[in-house]
Design a protein around this motif. Structure first.
Motif, short mmCIF file in Angstrom:
data_model
loop_
_atom_site.label_atom_id
_atom_site.label_comp_id
_atom_site.label_asym_id
_atom_site.label_seq_id
_atom_site.Cartn_x
_atom_site.Cartn_y
_atom_site.Cartn_z
N PHE A 2 31.67 37.11 43.72
CA PHE A 2 32.76 37.44 42.83
C PHE A 2 32.47 38.71 42.07
O PHE A 2 31.32 39.08 41.84
CB PHE A 2 33.02 36.28 41.85
CG PHE A 2 33.32 35.00 42.57
CD1 PHE A 2 34.35 34.95 43.46
CD2 PHE A 2 32.54 33.88 42.36
CE1 PHE A 2 34.64 33.77 44.14
CE2 PHE A 2 32.82 32.71 43.03
CZ PHE A 2 33.87 32.65 43.92
N GLN A 37 37.42 33.20 36.72
CA GLN A 37 36.72 32.74 37.91
C GLN A 37 37.58 31.73 38.69
O GLN A 37 37.62 31.77 39.92
CB GLN A 37 35.36 32.13 37.55
CG GLN A 37 34.36 33.13 36.97
CD GLN A 37 33.94 34.20 37.98
OE1 GLN A 37 34.25 34.13 39.15
NE2 GLN A 37 33.22 35.20 37.50
N GLU A 38 38.25 30.82 37.96
CA GLU A 38 39.14 29.88 38.63
C GLU A 38 40.28 30.63 39.34
O GLU A 38 40.63 30.32 40.48
CB GLU A 38 39.72 28.90 37.62
CG GLU A 38 38.71 27.91 37.05
CD GLU A 38 39.27 27.11 35.89
OE1 GLU A 38 40.51 27.09 35.72
OE2 GLU A 38 38.47 26.52 35.14
N TYR A 40 40.21 33.71 40.36
CA TYR A 40 39.69 34.53 41.46
C TYR A 40 39.53 33.70 42.73
O TYR A 40 39.85 34.16 43.83
CB TYR A 40 38.37 35.17 41.06
CG TYR A 40 37.87 36.17 42.08
CD1 TYR A 40 38.45 37.43 42.17
CD2 TYR A 40 36.84 35.85 42.96
CE1 TYR A 40 38.01 38.35 43.11
CE2 TYR A 40 36.41 36.76 43.91
CZ TYR A 40 37.00 38.02 43.97
OH TYR A 40 36.58 38.92 44.93
N ILE A 41 39.03 32.48 42.59
CA ILE A 41 38.90 31.61 43.77
C ILE A 41 40.28 31.32 44.35
O ILE A 41 40.48 31.39 45.58
CB ILE A 41 38.17 30.32 43.39
CG1 ILE A 41 36.70 30.60 43.05
CG2 ILE A 41 38.24 29.31 44.55
CD1 ILE A 41 35.95 29.41 42.51
N GLN A 44 41.53 34.39 46.20
CA GLN A 44 40.88 34.56 47.49
C GLN A 44 41.33 33.49 48.49
O GLN A 44 41.25 33.71 49.70
CB GLN A 44 39.36 34.55 47.33
CG GLN A 44 38.80 35.79 46.68
CD GLN A 44 39.00 37.05 47.52
OE1 GLN A 44 39.32 36.98 48.70
NE2 GLN A 44 38.81 38.20 46.92
N LYS A 45 41.78 32.36 48.00
CA LYS A 45 42.32 31.33 48.88
C LYS A 45 43.78 31.60 49.25
O LYS A 45 44.39 30.84 49.99
CB LYS A 45 42.19 29.95 48.21
CG LYS A 45 40.74 29.48 48.06
CD LYS A 45 40.62 28.23 47.23
CE LYS A 45 41.09 27.00 47.96
NZ LYS A 45 40.81 25.76 47.18
N PRO A 329 35.25 26.43 49.34
CA PRO A 329 36.53 27.13 49.29
C PRO A 329 36.68 28.03 50.52
O PRO A 329 35.80 28.86 50.79
CB PRO A 329 36.45 27.95 48.00
CG PRO A 329 35.40 27.28 47.18
CD PRO A 329 34.40 26.74 48.16
N ILE A 331 38.24 31.10 52.09
CA ILE A 331 38.81 32.29 51.46
C ILE A 331 39.09 33.39 52.48
O ILE A 331 38.78 33.26 53.66
CB ILE A 331 37.90 32.80 50.32
CG1 ILE A 331 36.53 33.22 50.88
CG2 ILE A 331 37.74 31.74 49.24
CD1 ILE A 331 35.60 33.80 49.83
#
Length: 339
Positions: A2, A37-38, A40-41, A44-45, A329, A331
């Motif tokens: 990240f 951060q949540e 960003y994941i 990316q998903k 995850p 991504i």
């Protein structure tokens, strides 16, 4: 993986900036970083609406990079910079985000509703360079990549090429991958022969793939297949099966499941000349990918090979799939700046 600033740096900054109310400031910054951060994941998903909600909340708490990504989602949805996207970009740029400055400096249709695409273009480019260039000159690889983008937006391809190469030579995996892409698309770099260009492209793809960058693995496998280097191509297909990159997992699952039968089911051009199919292993990976992402393509690959898949094979594949991609995850490795 990240790109956000570390929690330790943020907490340290909070003590300096908000010494009068350290507990509240630290809590806000920690909350903002957690939301980022949540988001960003989720980003990316490819879950953009959910990601936007997280980024927006983090931006309200002063997180500059979250504001950039919120603006990016709005721009991607509209194909240009809307007034709301501009507001997020300006917040991010004022917070020191170089890529937000570059968004505001870009020409063309992406400017959208901005009253004048170029009205402060040079100012933003200068500010971005003022932040990134000293870090790049001091050896910061992420800053070198940013300087590449600055010169690319400014229209100086020679300087951009120099800096992305320096980042690649320094060991930056994405930059190594991107140098290979630029070579493959013949956007940059002079070569007397195409074979020389191809050799360097493969060199940089290998360098990035060996660092575990899945996009490089997939691109390398395809290029090796196209050039008839099937043994090394098969090696990277198998490595791709252990990544978290959707496209790599999809291709690995199909190739491993079908093996040499790919030539018959799909096309001889797609074959890596595996010695035999591994239907349980490949189908298990595809089933796990479908479970995690809910997309149709993994199941369509299985259906295309259904004449070779007995009920016993599918039962075993289903059982094995339960152990694959758990708590991983899946991504897409979307770049921060749409290069």
């Amino acid at each position: 993986m990240f790109s956000g600033r570390s929690l330790a740096r943020i907490c340290g900054l909070s003590l300096l900036l908000f010494a009068g109310f350290p507990v509240l400031a630290q809590t806000d910054l920690e909350t903002a970083e957690a939301l980022f951060q949540e988001g960003y994941i989720l980003y990316q998903k490819n879950y953009s609406p959910n990601a936007f909600a997280k980024f927006k909340e983090a931006a309200k708490l002063g997180h500059a990079e979250a504001a950039y990504y919120a603006g990016n989602i709005l721009r991607r949805n509209s194909t240009y910079i809307t007034p709301e996207a501009e507001e997020f970009y300006r917040q991010a740029a004022d917070g020191g985000d170089v890529y937000a400055m570059l968004r505001l400096a870009q020409k063309g249709k992406m400017c959208g509703t901005l009253r004048n695409c170029d009205y402060d273009r040079e100012e933003w480019l200068a500010r971005a360079k003022e932040i990134a260039l000293p870090k790049a000159e001091a050896g910061d690889l992420e800053a070198m990549k940013a300087v590449y983008s600055i010169y690319r937006v400014a229209g100086d391809k020679n300087a951009a090429w120099e800096w992305i190469q320096r980042a690649a030579e320094g060991g930056h995996a994405f930059s190594q991958y991107w140098v290979a892409i630029l070579l493959d698309e013949q956007e940059m770099g002079f070569y007397w022969t195409e074979s020389g260009r191809r050799e360097d492209m493969l060199k940089w793809l290998r360098a990035s793939a060996r660092q575990g960058f899945p996009k490089a693995m997939r691109k390398l496998a395809v290029k090796l297949r196209e050039q008839g280097q099937f043994e090394e191509g098969r090696y990277w297909i198998e490595k791709m099966a252990g990544t978290d990159y959707y496209d790599a997992l999809l291709e690995a699952g199909g190739q491993i499941m079908m093996g040499p039968d790919v030539a018959e089911v799909m096309s001889p051009d797609f074959s890596y000349h595996f010695k035999h199919p591994s239907p349980v292993e490949g189908a298990a990976l595809l089933l796990a990918l479908h479970r995690e992402k809910g997309k149709d393509m993994p199941m369509q690959l299985i259906e295309s090979y259904q004449d070779h898949l007995t009920p016993e094979i599918m039962d075993e594949a289903e059982e094995r799939s339960k152990e694959l991609l758990v708590n991983t995850p899946i991504i897409y490795y979307l770049p921060k700046f749409g290069m």
